[in-house]
Each structure stands twice: as structure tokens, then as C-alpha cells.
Design an enzyme around this catalytic site. Structure first.
Site, mmCIF file in Angstrom:
data_model
loop_
_atom_site.group_PDB
_atom_site.id
_atom_site.type_symbol
_atom_site.label_atom_id
_atom_site.label_comp_id
_atom_site.label_asym_id
_atom_site.label_seq_id
_atom_site.Cartn_x
_atom_site.Cartn_y
_atom_site.Cartn_z
ATOM 1 N N ASN A 99 5.630 3.181 -16.699
ATOM 2 C CA ASN A 99 6.387 3.782 -17.798
ATOM 3 C C ASN A 99 7.380 4.752 -17.167
ATOM 4 O OD1 ASN A 99 4.892 2.107 -19.350
ATOM 5 N ND2 ASN A 99 4.279 3.545 -20.655
ATOM 6 N N GLU A 100 7.124 5.509 -16.272
ATOM 7 C CA GLU A 100 7.979 6.292 -15.932
ATOM 8 C C GLU A 100 9.249 5.638 -15.319
ATOM 9 O OE1 GLU A 100 4.733 6.283 -14.843
ATOM 10 O OE2 GLU A 100 4.212 8.173 -16.145
ATOM 11 N N ILE B 144 -2.801 -7.024 -6.125
ATOM 12 C CA ILE B 144 -1.897 -8.710 -6.476
ATOM 13 C C ILE B 144 -2.766 -9.184 -7.251
ATOM 14 C CG2 ILE B 144 -0.855 -10.569 -5.518
ATOM 15 C CD1 ILE B 144 0.533 -7.709 -4.935
ATOM 16 N N SER C 217 6.651 1.585 -6.920
ATOM 17 C CA SER C 217 7.702 1.628 -7.703
ATOM 18 C C SER C 217 9.182 1.432 -7.244
ATOM 19 C CB SER C 217 7.614 3.123 -8.314
ATOM 20 O OG SER C 217 6.365 3.382 -8.932
ATOM 21 N N GLU D 100 8.943 -10.593 -17.696
ATOM 22 C CA GLU D 100 7.549 -10.422 -17.613
ATOM 23 C C GLU D 100 7.395 -9.260 -18.417
ATOM 24 O OE1 GLU D 100 6.517 -8.814 -13.768
ATOM 25 O OE2 GLU D 100 4.425 -8.994 -14.011
ATOM 26 N N GLY E 208 -20.017 6.615 -31.556
ATOM 27 C CA GLY E 208 -20.826 6.570 -30.039
ATOM 28 C C GLY E 208 -20.629 4.996 -29.995
ATOM 29 N N PRO F 59 0.903 -1.220 -0.028
ATOM 30 C CA PRO F 59 -0.088 0.210 0.037
ATOM 31 C C PRO F 59 0.787 1.250 0.048
ATOM 32 C CG PRO F 59 -0.904 -1.743 1.512
ATOM 33 C CD PRO F 59 0.524 -2.252 1.071
HETATM 34 C C1 LIG Z 1 -4.542 -4.274 -12.262
HETATM 35 C C2 LIG Z 1 -3.175 -4.190 -11.432
HETATM 36 C C3 LIG Z 1 -2.592 -5.365 -11.146
HETATM 37 C C4 LIG Z 1 -1.312 -5.563 -10.534
HETATM 38 N N1 LIG Z 1 -0.678 -6.685 -10.316
HETATM 39 C C5 LIG Z 1 0.443 -6.734 -9.524
HETATM 40 C C6 LIG Z 1 0.858 -8.174 -9.083
HETATM 41 O O1 LIG Z 1 0.325 -9.199 -9.612
HETATM 42 N N2 LIG Z 1 1.990 -8.060 -8.125
HETATM 43 C C7 LIG Z 1 2.668 -7.003 -7.557
HETATM 44 O O2 LIG Z 1 3.448 -7.006 -6.947
HETATM 45 N N3 LIG Z 1 1.910 -5.488 -7.982
HETATM 46 C C8 LIG Z 1 0.951 -5.749 -8.958
HETATM 47 N N4 LIG Z 1 0.349 -4.342 -9.342
HETATM 48 C C9 LIG Z 1 0.970 -3.292 -9.050
HETATM 49 C C10 LIG Z 1 1.909 -2.250 -9.794
HETATM 50 O O3 LIG Z 1 3.211 -3.143 -10.137
HETATM 51 C C11 LIG Z 1 2.070 -1.018 -9.274
HETATM 52 O O4 LIG Z 1 0.654 -0.389 -8.929
HETATM 53 C C12 LIG Z 1 3.035 -0.109 -9.994
HETATM 54 O O5 LIG Z 1 4.299 -0.630 -9.598
HETATM 55 C C13 LIG Z 1 3.113 1.253 -9.338
HETATM 56 O O6 LIG Z 1 3.224 1.364 -8.020
HETATM 57 P P1 LIG Z 1 2.320 2.095 -7.273
HETATM 58 O O7 LIG Z 1 0.742 1.667 -7.713
HETATM 59 O O8 LIG Z 1 2.372 2.016 -5.765
HETATM 60 O O9 LIG Z 1 2.521 3.733 -7.632
HETATM 61 P P2 LIG Z 1 3.633 4.554 -6.825
HETATM 62 O O10 LIG Z 1 4.930 3.986 -6.838
HETATM 63 O O11 LIG Z 1 3.040 5.372 -5.708
HETATM 64 O O12 LIG Z 1 3.904 5.583 -8.327
HETATM 65 C C14 LIG Z 1 2.717 6.847 -8.361
HETATM 66 C C15 LIG Z 1 3.192 7.520 -9.679
HETATM 67 O O13 LIG Z 1 4.382 8.111 -9.497
HETATM 68 C C16 LIG Z 1 5.241 7.764 -10.384
HETATM 69 N N5 LIG Z 1 6.695 7.456 -9.878
HETATM 70 C C17 LIG Z 1 7.239 6.820 -9.002
HETATM 71 N N6 LIG Z 1 8.351 7.017 -8.964
HETATM 72 C C18 LIG Z 1 8.755 7.774 -9.808
HETATM 73 C C19 LIG Z 1 10.162 8.207 -10.263
HETATM 74 N N7 LIG Z 1 11.286 8.129 -9.509
HETATM 75 N N8 LIG Z 1 10.237 9.138 -11.385
HETATM 76 C C20 LIG Z 1 8.923 9.551 -12.024
HETATM 77 N N9 LIG Z 1 7.826 9.104 -11.621
HETATM 78 C C21 LIG Z 1 7.680 8.203 -10.421
HETATM 79 C C22 LIG Z 1 4.766 6.291 -10.840
HETATM 80 O O14 LIG Z 1 5.176 6.133 -12.236
HETATM 81 C C23 LIG Z 1 3.299 6.582 -10.747
HETATM 82 O O15 LIG Z 1 2.754 7.360 -12.182
HETATM 83 C C24 LIG Z 1 -0.791 -4.183 -10.006
HETATM 84 C C25 LIG Z 1 -1.382 -3.009 -10.129
HETATM 85 C C26 LIG Z 1 -2.366 -3.025 -11.021
HETATM 86 C C27 LIG Z 1 -3.270 -1.828 -11.393
#
Ligand SMILES: Cc1cc2nc3c(=O)[nH]c(=O)nc-3n(C[C@H](O)[C@H](O)[C@H](O)COP(=O)(O)OP(=O)(O)OC[C@H]3O[C@@H](n4cnc5c(N)ncnc54)[C@H](O)[C@@H]3O)c2cc1C
Length: 259
Positions: free
Chosen positions: A246-247, A37, A12, A122, A220, A8
């Protein structure tokens, strides 16, 4: 099976994960939580990234194979997503989950390195499906633009739409060519994390751009859930976020450029 990395507090910055395993006698006691997850709601086994040494940063992370019937393990609700309806996504909780040493997967402290070694595969998998997903809908959209008429002519024959479709097919095929080189490199064990990052971010951008235009070309009907293009557009959005946003992909590429 599910792979639990994201927490939570953040996904990233994987090296900052907080779920902990503390040695108690011969056992490990795990506390913490994971979120977003995939398959988390239905998995029997969760490969979970856990901090086993708070002093060692990335080298203090290990992987545990955690069975879902382990006492202290629980799941939250099935999360309500914008797309990807076919897969479940859940929060997972670990409250004094006690596991023996044999649940440690690979080297103790080697979890981060193992994830870094496997994430390019992956990301390549994501790239392949991103482009295949968009291409199929683009092919269907082309047919739609031949069948659908406005002002007495098929909408695909208007120069704007004809040129747009030419551009969309070009961008898909150029992306496919790059991904093919990555597949060949991966097959030889030579795919670099940087090239996998390029394939992942670029393909997800192409996918989202193409599908957005496909919705537009459907008018539409493109916004109606009964049309495949609408669902594809919703499903595609997450490809720019998951498996490393992507970031973060551009961060990896930028570092490789010496920046
Ligand atoms: C449908 C779905 C399925 C998923 N399945 C899995 C899974 O099976 N297992 C698992 O472990 N995870 C899973 N994820 C999690 C996913 O990998 C994370 O949501 C992702 O890595 C981003 O982490 P966060 O959501 O905590 O965003 P944050 O890390 O909080 O980032 C928020 C924003 O800040 C940007 N940001 C962060 N750091 C930087 C930086 N240094 N420079 C520029 N921008 C930055 C990010 O790109 C993003 O736009 C899943 C997510 C979704 C939505």
C-alpha cells in the site's frame, strides 16, 4: 504457472532486481533467486523477471519462461504463512539455468515495461476480491449479530453495533462503486496505473478494517479458527502487502499529484 518478480533482497524496488541472465553462445545462463512466489512450489512454468543488461536499469530487465524441469532450477520449502493456506508460496533458486533464446518472453529489455503494463490489471483483480471477500463475511456477521444475544437482546441492536454495521456496509458499498468504475475503464482499455493503485490500497484497507470489526462482533468465537471470520481476518492481512504494498501504491498516487 507462477510469476517470479520478488527477490530476497526486495520486492518494492522491482527495478533493482538482481537475478541475472548472461548470454553464452546462443543460450542465456540464469543465476539468482526469488522469494514469496505464489504457486512457486507447484508450478510447471515460472515467468521470471531477470536482469539481462546490468548497465540499463529498468530497461535491462527481461521476462523468461522457465520450465521447472530445467537443469539448475530448484525450489525451497513451502513457506509457512499467517493466512492464505490454500495457495503455496515458495523460494525459487536458479543455478546456471541454461535456456535458449526462445524462452525470452516478449522484447529483450522490455520486461519491466511489460510488468508495469500488466500490474494494474492484477491490482484491479486484488481490489475486486478484497471487497467481495470482506462483504461476504460482513453479511454473515450481520446475521450473527441478529442471532447472538447479550443482556437479553440481539447484539446487533445495541446502538454502537447498529451504527458500526451501518458504517461497515457503507464503506464496502462505496468501495464497490469506485471499483466498478475501474472495471468499466479496464474493459475499455482505459484503466490508469494510478486509479488501479487507488483501488488496490483503498480496498485492502477497507477489507482489513471491516474484517477486524467482524472478528470483534463475533466475540471469542471470532478468534477461533473454526469460524470463517477468523480465517478471513488472517487471509486479509497480506492484501496490504502483496501485488505492490500500500505504501508503493501511495507513492504512485503521490507522484501523480506532482509530489
Ligand atoms: C503471500 C505472498 C504471496 C506473494 N506472491 C508473489 C508472487 O507470486 N510473485 C512475486 O513476485 N511476489 C510475490 N509476493 C511478494 C510481494 O509482492 C512483496 O512481498 C511486496 O512487493 C513487498 O516486497 P518486500 O516483501 O520485499 O518488502 P520491501 O520491499 O522490503 O518493503 C518493506 C516495507 O517497506 C515499505 N517500503 C518500501 N519502499 C518504500 C517506499 N519507497 N516508501 C514507503 N515505504 C516503502 C514497504 O511498503 C514495506 O512495508 C508475495 C508476497 C506474499 C506475502
Amino acid at each position: 504457472l507462477a510469476i517470479g518478480m520478488t527477490e530476497p533482497s526486495g520486492g518494492s524496488d522491482l527495478a533493482a532486481l538482481k537475478t541475472s541472465a548472461v548470454k553464452d553462445g546462443d543460450d542465456w545462463v540464469i543465476n539468482g533467486s526469488k522469494t514469496f512466489i505464489t504457486n512457486g512450489y507447484s508450478a510447471d512454468l515460472i515467468i521470471t523477471a531477470v536482469r539481462t543488461d546490468p548497465e540499463k536499469g529498468a530497461r535491462g530487465i527481461s521476462l523468461f519462461a522457465i520450465p521447472s524441469d530445467a537443469p539448475g532450477f530448484s525450489r525451497g520449502r513451502k513457506l509457512d504463512k499467517v493466512g492464505q493456506d490454500e495457495s503455496d508460496t515458495a523460494e525459487l533458486f536458479f543455478e546456471d539455468v541454461r535456456l535458449s533464446e526462445e524462452h525470452v518472453l516478449g522484447e529483450l529489455g522490455g520486461g519491466f515495461i511489460a510488468m508495469m503494463q500488466k500490474l494494474p490489471q492484477e491490482r484491479l483483480g486484488c481490489a475486486i476480491s478484497n471487497v467481495a471477500h470482506a462483504k461476504q463475511i460482513l453479511v454473515e456477521t450481520l446475521q450473527y449479530t441478529k442471532d447472538r444475544k447479550a443482556f437479553g437482546a440481539p447484539i446487533g441492536t445495541f446502538q454502537h453495533n447498529k451504527f458500526l454495521l451501518a458504517e461497515l456496509f457503507t464503506s464496502i458499498e462505496v468501495a464497490e462503486a469506485y471499483i466498478d468504475t475501474c472495471v468499466i475503464a479496464h474493459d475499455k482499455g482505459e484503466l490508469t496505473p494510478v486509479d488501479a493503485a487507488k483501488a488496490k490500497w483503498w480496498s485492502s484497507q477497507v477489507q482489513n478494517d471491516v474484517l477486524d470489526h467482524c472478528v470483534q462482533l463475533h466475540g471469542g468465537y471470532g478468534f477461533m479458527n473454526e469460524y470463517r471470520v477468523a480465517r478471513a481476518w488472517r487471509d486479509a492481512r497480506v492484501s496490504k502487502i502483496w501485488a505492490g504494498s500500500n505504501e508503493i501504491m501511495k507513492e504512485l498516487i503521490g507522484r501523480d499529484l506532482g509530489l
